[in-house]
Design a protein around this motif. Structure first.
Motif, mmCIF file in Angstrom:
data_model
loop_
_atom_site.group_PDB
_atom_site.id
_atom_site.type_symbol
_atom_site.label_atom_id
_atom_site.label_comp_id
_atom_site.label_asym_id
_atom_site.label_seq_id
_atom_site.Cartn_x
_atom_site.Cartn_y
_atom_site.Cartn_z
ATOM 1 N N LEU A 36 -78.846 11.035 78.199
ATOM 2 C CA LEU A 36 -80.177 10.588 78.589
ATOM 3 C C LEU A 36 -80.733 11.467 79.698
ATOM 4 N N TRP A 37 -79.887 11.802 80.674
ATOM 5 C CA TRP A 37 -80.331 12.656 81.771
ATOM 6 C C TRP A 37 -80.721 14.045 81.275
ATOM 7 N N THR A 38 -79.846 14.666 80.518
ATOM 8 C CA THR A 38 -80.058 16.049 80.101
ATOM 9 C C THR A 38 -81.251 16.204 79.175
ATOM 10 N N ASN A 39 -81.446 15.244 78.284
ATOM 11 C CA ASN A 39 -82.463 15.399 77.252
ATOM 12 C C ASN A 39 -83.801 14.745 77.583
ATOM 13 N N ARG A 40 -83.806 13.865 78.568
ATOM 14 C CA ARG A 40 -85.071 13.180 78.850
ATOM 15 C C ARG A 40 -85.445 13.209 80.336
ATOM 16 N N MET A 41 -84.581 12.685 81.174
ATOM 17 C CA MET A 41 -84.979 12.503 82.566
ATOM 18 C C MET A 41 -85.049 13.812 83.339
ATOM 19 N N MET A 72 -83.961 4.274 76.052
ATOM 20 C CA MET A 72 -82.740 4.113 76.838
ATOM 21 C C MET A 72 -81.765 3.173 76.153
ATOM 22 N N ILE A 73 -82.263 2.062 75.660
ATOM 23 C CA ILE A 73 -81.375 1.067 75.064
ATOM 24 C C ILE A 73 -80.801 1.557 73.740
ATOM 25 N N ARG A 74 -81.484 2.511 73.123
ATOM 26 C CA ARG A 74 -80.981 3.084 71.875
ATOM 27 C C ARG A 74 -79.992 4.222 72.132
ATOM 28 N N GLU A 75 -80.268 5.066 73.120
ATOM 29 C CA GLU A 75 -79.486 6.290 73.301
ATOM 30 C C GLU A 75 -78.273 6.126 74.208
ATOM 31 N N VAL A 76 -78.378 5.293 75.237
ATOM 32 C CA VAL A 76 -77.260 5.189 76.188
ATOM 33 C C VAL A 76 -75.987 4.655 75.531
ATOM 34 N N PRO A 77 -76.025 3.556 74.757
ATOM 35 C CA PRO A 77 -74.773 3.087 74.144
ATOM 36 C C PRO A 77 -74.181 4.103 73.162
ATOM 37 N N GLU A 78 -75.025 4.869 72.502
ATOM 38 C CA GLU A 78 -74.533 5.808 71.493
ATOM 39 C C GLU A 78 -74.099 7.142 72.083
ATOM 40 N N GLY A 98 -74.391 -2.480 82.817
ATOM 41 C CA GLY A 98 -75.480 -3.012 83.624
ATOM 42 C C GLY A 98 -76.824 -2.430 83.223
ATOM 43 N N MET A 99 -76.865 -1.119 83.017
ATOM 44 C CA MET A 99 -78.126 -0.471 82.684
ATOM 45 C C MET A 99 -78.678 -0.965 81.357
ATOM 46 N N THR A 100 -77.819 -1.061 80.345
ATOM 47 C CA THR A 100 -78.304 -1.498 79.035
ATOM 48 C C THR A 100 -78.689 -2.979 79.041
ATOM 49 N N THR A 101 -77.934 -3.798 79.745
ATOM 50 C CA THR A 101 -78.271 -5.227 79.811
ATOM 51 C C THR A 101 -79.575 -5.441 80.561
ATOM 52 N N MET A 102 -79.742 -4.767 81.695
ATOM 53 C CA MET A 102 -80.978 -4.920 82.456
ATOM 54 C C MET A 102 -82.182 -4.381 81.682
ATOM 55 N N THR A 103 -81.960 -3.345 80.876
ATOM 56 C CA THR A 103 -83.050 -2.833 80.044
ATOM 57 C C THR A 103 -83.467 -3.869 79.015
#
Length: 297
Positions: free
Chosen positions: A170-175, A158-164, A203-208
């Motif tokens: 992330l939803w389509t390819n993993r979740m 998540m921390i690698r893919e979401v910012p990029e 928020g998501m990346t920081t909390m991760t």
């Protein structure tokens, strides 16, 4: 990723907005269907990719024991807005929010506090800082330090893919593939997508990052003296059950293992989880909770 068992609100459960000096927080409020609350209220805090809806299956049961029960979305999560400032999403900052929410819900009495997964890392900040007195504290599927195992790997993805690539990627390819492979209904899949895309990316990346780097504060928490319960599924794939059991021992806390559950006991075994919480809360209110006991419910 938690999957709420159902999305239709049970009787006595309604959407709510909790107004605090720290901001407005989306919530679900449960009240006894008949009569007014007679016992101390409770505040339920979800995990990283979760929301207040993760507690839908337990809210009515918990409230029927005579309580007002509130489940929230934390800052930047689903229906609670948050800024584009990483400093707003550290465990310490989110812990300050929990203090503010607790005082808004119960300004004149201690409440029962529950933190699920990353919510446990947030809520323990509020317990340790000592600004708010709590009737009891429950760590649900949460550990002493950084998350490990399969969920650590998912967090690093998540921390690698979401910012990029963004949350949609992330939803389509993993979740989404994971949810479909698990046989999740179309209604729930639609909800999970809506929830994920509503989250603050900052928020998501920081909390991760926070869940991957959390320091062990168990010894500090043990000094507070709040009746504490450590509750987790027997097959938890976040912090291993052995790690959580050891944390309970260090805390002098009661330890409840929920048979058949994995990382989300409130979803996977709601009646067992609600019964364990109600019993613990009642004991904490009446005469305290016995320490260092292990129960398989």
């Amino acid at each position: 990723m938690s999957t709420p068992r159902f999305l239709t609100l049970p009787p006595g459960v309604r959407p709510q907005q909790i107004e605090t000096p720290a901001g407005t927080f989306a919530a679900l409020e449960a009240l006894p269907v008949r009569g007014i609350p007679e016992r101390s209220p409770a505040l339920l805090v979800p995990g990283l990719t979760g929301s207040k809806e993760d507690f839908i299956a337990v809210l009515q049961t918990l409230a029927q024991a005579g309580r007002r029960v509130i489940a929230i979305d934390v800052r930047g999560q689903f229906e609670t807005q948050g800024p584009d400032d990483p400093a707003a999403y550290t465990c310490a900052a989110l812990g300050n929010d929990i203090d503010a929410i607790a005082r808004a819900i119960a300004p004149e009495e201690p409440l029962h506090l529950v933190g699920h997964s990353f919510g446990g890392l947030i809520t323990r900040e509020a317990v340790i800082d000592g600004r708010t007195k709590f009737a009891s504290y429950t760590l649900m599927s949460s550990g002493p330090g950084p998350i490990v195992g399969p969920r650590e790997k998912a967090a690093r993805v998540m921390i690698r893919e979401v910012p990029e690539h963004g949350v949609e990627y992330l939803w389509t390819n993993r979740m989404e593939p994971e949810a479909l492979a698990a046989g999740v209904s179309d209604e729930i899949v639609t909800f999970l997508r809506k929830r994920l895309l509503a989250n603050s990316i900052v928020g998501m990346t920081t909390m991760t990052r926070e869940i991957l780097t959390a320091r062990d504060r168990t010894d500090e928490l043990a000094q507070i003296g709040v009746p504490t319960l450590v509750l987790f599924g027997e097959h938890d794939d976040g912090w291993p059950p052995a790690v959580q059991s050891e944390m309970a021992h260090r805390l002098g806390a009661e330890c409840v293992v929920v048979p058949g559950a994995v990382h989300s006991p409130a979803v996977e075994a709601p009646e067992t989880t609600a019964a364990a919480l109600t019993r613990f809360w009642n004991a904490a209110e009446s005469h305290g909770v016995p320490a260092t006991t292990t129960t398989t419910t």
